[in-house]
Scaffold this active site. Structure first.
Site, PDB file in Angstrom:
ATOM      1  N   GLU A   1      38.956 -12.852 -13.452  1.00  0.00           N
ATOM      2  CA  GLU A   1      39.230 -11.472 -13.874  1.00  0.00           C
ATOM      3  C   GLU A   1      38.008 -10.611 -13.513  1.00  0.00           C
ATOM      4  OE1 GLU A   1      39.663 -11.444 -18.122  1.00  0.00           O
ATOM      5  OE2 GLU A   1      41.155  -9.849 -18.071  1.00  0.00           O
TER       6      GLU A   1
ATOM      7  N   CYS B   1      42.432  -6.358 -20.631  1.00  0.00           N
ATOM      8  CA  CYS B   1      42.913  -7.708 -20.325  1.00  0.00           C
ATOM      9  C   CYS B   1      44.219  -7.656 -19.540  1.00  0.00           C
ATOM     10  CB  CYS B   1      43.166  -8.487 -21.606  1.00  0.00           C
ATOM     11  SG  CYS B   1      41.725  -8.577 -22.621  1.00  0.00           S
TER      12      CYS B   1
ATOM     13  N   ASN C   1      36.266  -3.267 -25.405  1.00  0.00           N
ATOM     14  CA  ASN C   1      37.046  -2.413 -24.495  1.00  0.00           C
ATOM     15  C   ASN C   1      38.020  -1.500 -25.233  1.00  0.00           C
ATOM     16  OD1 ASN C   1      38.668  -4.573 -25.159  1.00  0.00           O
ATOM     17  ND2 ASN C   1      39.552  -4.821 -23.123  1.00  0.00           N
TER      18      ASN C   1
ATOM     19  N   LYS D   1      34.563  -8.545 -37.453  1.00  0.00           N
ATOM     20  CA  LYS D   1      33.293  -8.571 -36.736  1.00  0.00           C
ATOM     21  C   LYS D   1      33.542  -7.869 -35.389  1.00  0.00           C
ATOM     22  CE  LYS D   1      30.162 -10.422 -33.772  1.00  0.00           C
ATOM     23  NZ  LYS D   1      29.783  -9.127 -33.211  1.00  0.00           N
ATOM     24  N   PRO D   2      33.128  -6.591 -35.298  1.00  0.00           N
ATOM     25  CA  PRO D   2      33.362  -5.877 -34.032  1.00  0.00           C
ATOM     26  C   PRO D   2      32.334  -6.286 -32.983  1.00  0.00           C
ATOM     27  CG  PRO D   2      32.251  -4.442 -35.600  1.00  0.00           C
ATOM     28  CD  PRO D   2      32.455  -5.763 -36.300  1.00  0.00           C
ATOM     29  N   ALA D   3      32.619  -5.967 -31.726  1.00  0.00           N
ATOM     30  CA  ALA D   3      31.674  -6.264 -30.653  1.00  0.00           C
ATOM     31  C   ALA D   3      30.364  -5.530 -30.916  1.00  0.00           C
ATOM     32  CB  ALA D   3      32.261  -5.805 -29.318  1.00  0.00           C
TER      33      ALA D   3
ATOM     34  N   GLU E   1      44.079 -13.602 -28.276  1.00  0.00           N
ATOM     35  CA  GLU E   1      44.447 -12.734 -27.150  1.00  0.00           C
ATOM     36  C   GLU E   1      43.315 -12.854 -26.146  1.00  0.00           C
ATOM     37  OE1 GLU E   1      47.271 -11.566 -27.022  1.00  0.00           O
ATOM     38  OE2 GLU E   1      47.895 -11.555 -29.105  1.00  0.00           O
ATOM     39  N   LEU E   2      43.536 -13.653 -25.114  1.00  0.00           N
ATOM     40  CA  LEU E   2      42.417 -14.034 -24.244  1.00  0.00           C
ATOM     41  C   LEU E   2      42.517 -13.379 -22.857  1.00  0.00           C
ATOM     42  CD1 LEU E   2      42.309 -17.761 -25.420  1.00  0.00           C
ATOM     43  CD2 LEU E   2      41.168 -15.766 -26.406  1.00  0.00           C
TER      44      LEU E   2
ATOM     45  N   GLY F   1      39.353 -11.499 -26.733  1.00  0.00           N
ATOM     46  CA  GLY F   1      38.162 -11.635 -25.897  1.00  0.00           C
ATOM     47  C   GLY F   1      38.407 -12.647 -24.791  1.00  0.00           C
ATOM     48  N   SER F   2      37.330 -13.237 -24.312  1.00  0.00           N
ATOM     49  CA  SER F   2      37.465 -14.107 -23.142  1.00  0.00           C
ATOM     50  C   SER F   2      38.090 -15.454 -23.514  1.00  0.00           C
ATOM     51  CB  SER F   2      36.087 -14.351 -22.516  1.00  0.00           C
ATOM     52  OG  SER F   2      35.350 -15.208 -23.356  1.00  0.00           O
TER      53      SER F   2
HETATM   54  C1  SIN Z   1      43.575  -5.521 -24.058  1.00  0.00           C
HETATM   55  O1  SIN Z   1      43.054  -5.225 -23.007  1.00  0.00           O
HETATM   56  O2  SIN Z   1      43.271  -6.569 -24.629  1.00  0.00           O
HETATM   57  C2  SIN Z   1      44.570  -4.651 -24.760  1.00  0.00           C
HETATM   58  C3  SIN Z   1      45.328  -3.755 -23.902  1.00  0.00           C
HETATM   59  C4  SIN Z   1      46.415  -3.003 -24.623  1.00  0.00           C
HETATM   60  O3  SIN Z   1      46.636  -3.157 -25.823  1.00  0.00           O
HETATM   61  O4  SIN Z   1      47.083  -2.238 -23.950  1.00  0.00           O
END
Ligand code: SIN
Length: 486
Positions: free
Chosen positions: A388, A291, A159, A182-184, A257-258, A235-236
């Site tokens: 979500e 997220c 994203n 390791k990118p998506a 960061e989930l 990610g999730s």
């Molecule tokens: C995210 O969706 O994980 C990041 C959003 C942001 O940095 O503003």
């Protein structure tokens, strides 16, 4: 300044290992598609286990020289990396829109947002102070120093294909730690492009490596390796829990960061115009695929009808289309699976009594485009209340009292971001303190900034990114006790 590269020159499709572009030992490749058109942009190298081992060995070899540079020397190289990214913002934004779909202007914003993390940590690394501790024994002197943790890895999402890498690699590399990214699989091209610019800037070979390919091959190699001392993941929650458990075997430091399930609370005393524009910003940024996107919008009874009317007018005005078209505010969703999830949340809500006020369907332009959607009469038994959506659906719930609004907002295992709108100063404090989240937006839907700490509580994660705290994920504190000084 004149950009030195065109988008074409920054388009790489091989692995970046030890400063070289390599096809990968398996010579397998996977397609990267443009979500706006479904067209294949290019075929990207798919790393094997052996490639991951090569990258880990290269990172280990690069560690002594890179961490041996002074903070000022590393800072200058990072500053050059930042400058190169900014000079090439247009090319990088094109690559990002091509692989991710977000509108070009939003992609530009992401590139600059990401670059700012690199600039921020280029500065911050010069201030990694230790401390002296008043001694407990007269012949001893006590102090602490902060040292790079060692080789690190990052697993990043589709994203924000650039910014989520920059806010991990910026602090890691500034601190003296090589990082394997390791990118998506959906969006590897932005990662490879900024890897190229890091090399140009003078980041040593092996310090920033980008290995593309299936998570099922790369992830287990990274988590199992004792050489990797920290893993940073966005990610999730489901995948985050698995990674945390896999990292436990080698006791790695983890930053996670989930998922979120962000509440927006609109109180009766809110300024309607500010509440509507803040809700639009939070809900529809990146087509609802962040997220920190508003997932549940709780509106107090006294303002409900006026708010819904104003919000529906604003939602109906959002322009959907290919990210390269002018005046587009919402691009496609990343893939068909994402569209199906959005549809299932809407149909579940409708089957339980919700009303679709705006949108509700796949967009007439086809592909994975979806209509910006507003639904009312949402209730807490609906899937949309607990999961979500990660799409452009704004569900409105109604509440009566501040206590009830807070209780509904906090009734989730997630706690990343939360927003509320009020003009009452006492309520700003009270509700900010009571919301069970790591990031609060009051009278705004946009909270992200490299100088502020970003991260969640409860099942939304551990650790913080950005700000003076973000570099801590890549540092160890060492206590030194010097005896016999008298
Ligand atoms: C995210 O969706 O994980 C990041 C959003 C942001 O940095 O503003």
């Amino acid at each position: 300044m004149v950009a030195r590269f065109t988008a074409q020159e920054l388009l790489h499709s091989d692995l970046l290992i030890n400063g070289e572009w390599v096809g990968g030992s398996q010579a397998q490749r996977f397609p990267v598609t443009n979500p706006s058109t479904g067209e294949v942009i290019t075929q990207v190298a798919s790393a094997s286990q052996a490639d991951v081992h090569t990258a880990i060995a290269a990172a280990q070899a690069a560690l002594p020289a890179w961490s041996g540079l002074t903070a000022v020397e590393r800072s200058r190289i990072l500053r050059k990396w930042f400058d190169l990214i900014v000079e090439n913002v247009d090319s990088l934004a094109e690559i990002l829109t091509l692989e991710q779909g977000k509108p070009l202007e939003e992609a530009r914003g992401e590139i600059l947002y990401g670059a700012n993390f690199i600039e921020w940590f280029a500065e911050e690394v010069k201030r990694l102070y230790g401390e002296t501790i008043p001694t407990n024994v007269s012949s001893r002197r006590l102090l602490t120093i902060r040292q790079p943790i060692g080789v690190t890895a990052a697993i990043t999402p589709w994203n924000f294909p650039m910014a989520m890498i920059a806010r991990k690699a910026g602090p890691a590399i500034a601190a003296g730690c090589p990082m394997i990214v390791k990118p998506a699989a959906e969006t590897p091209l932005s990662a490879l492009a900024i890897g190229r610019l890091a090399l140009e800037a003078g980041v040593h070979p092996g310090v920033l490596q980008v290995i593309t390919g299936p998570a099922s091959v790369i992830g287990p190699e990274l988590t199992a390796s004792p050489a990797i001392r920290a893993l940073s993941f966005t990610g999730s929650t489901e995948v985050g829990k698995k990674l945390m458990s896999d990292c436990a075997h080698t006791v790695k430091k983890v930053a996670m960061e989930l998922g979120g399930n962000a509440p927006v609370i609109v109180f009766d005393d809110a300024d309607i115009e500010i509440a509507v524009s803040g809700t639009i910003d939070s809900k529809f940024r990146n087509s609802g695929q962040t997220c920190v996107c508003a997932n549940r919008i709780f509106v107090q009874a006294g303002i409900h009808d006026r708010f819904v009317e104003a919000l529906s007018t604003a939602v109906a005005k959002l322009n959907v289309g290919d990210g390269f078209s002018r005046d587009v505010q919402q691009g496609p969703l990343i893939n068909l699976e994402a569209v199906e999830k959005v549809e299932s949340h809407i149909s579940d809500a409708v089957s339980r009594g919700a009303k679709v006020v705006v949108g509700g369907n796949r967009h007439s332009i086809g592909g994975t485009f979806f209509e910006p959607t507003l639904i009312t009469s949402a209730t807490m038994d609906m899937t949309i209340a607990s999961e979500e959506t990660f799409g452009p659906v704004a569900p409105i719930f109604i509440f009566e009292t501040e206590e009830e609004g807070l209780e509904m907002a906090n009734s989730t295992p997630f706690g990343l971001a939360g927003y509320f709108f009020t003009q009452d100063l006492a309520r700003m404090w009270r509700v900010s303190e009571k919301l069970e989240v790591g990031v609060v937006g009051v009278n705004t839907g946009l909270i992200s900034y490299e100088g502020a700490p970003f991260g969640g509580v409860k099942e939304s994660g551990v650790g913080r990114e950005g700000s003076l705290h973000g570099i801590e994920e890549f540092l160890e504190m060492k206590y030194i006790c010097i005896g016999a000084v008298n």
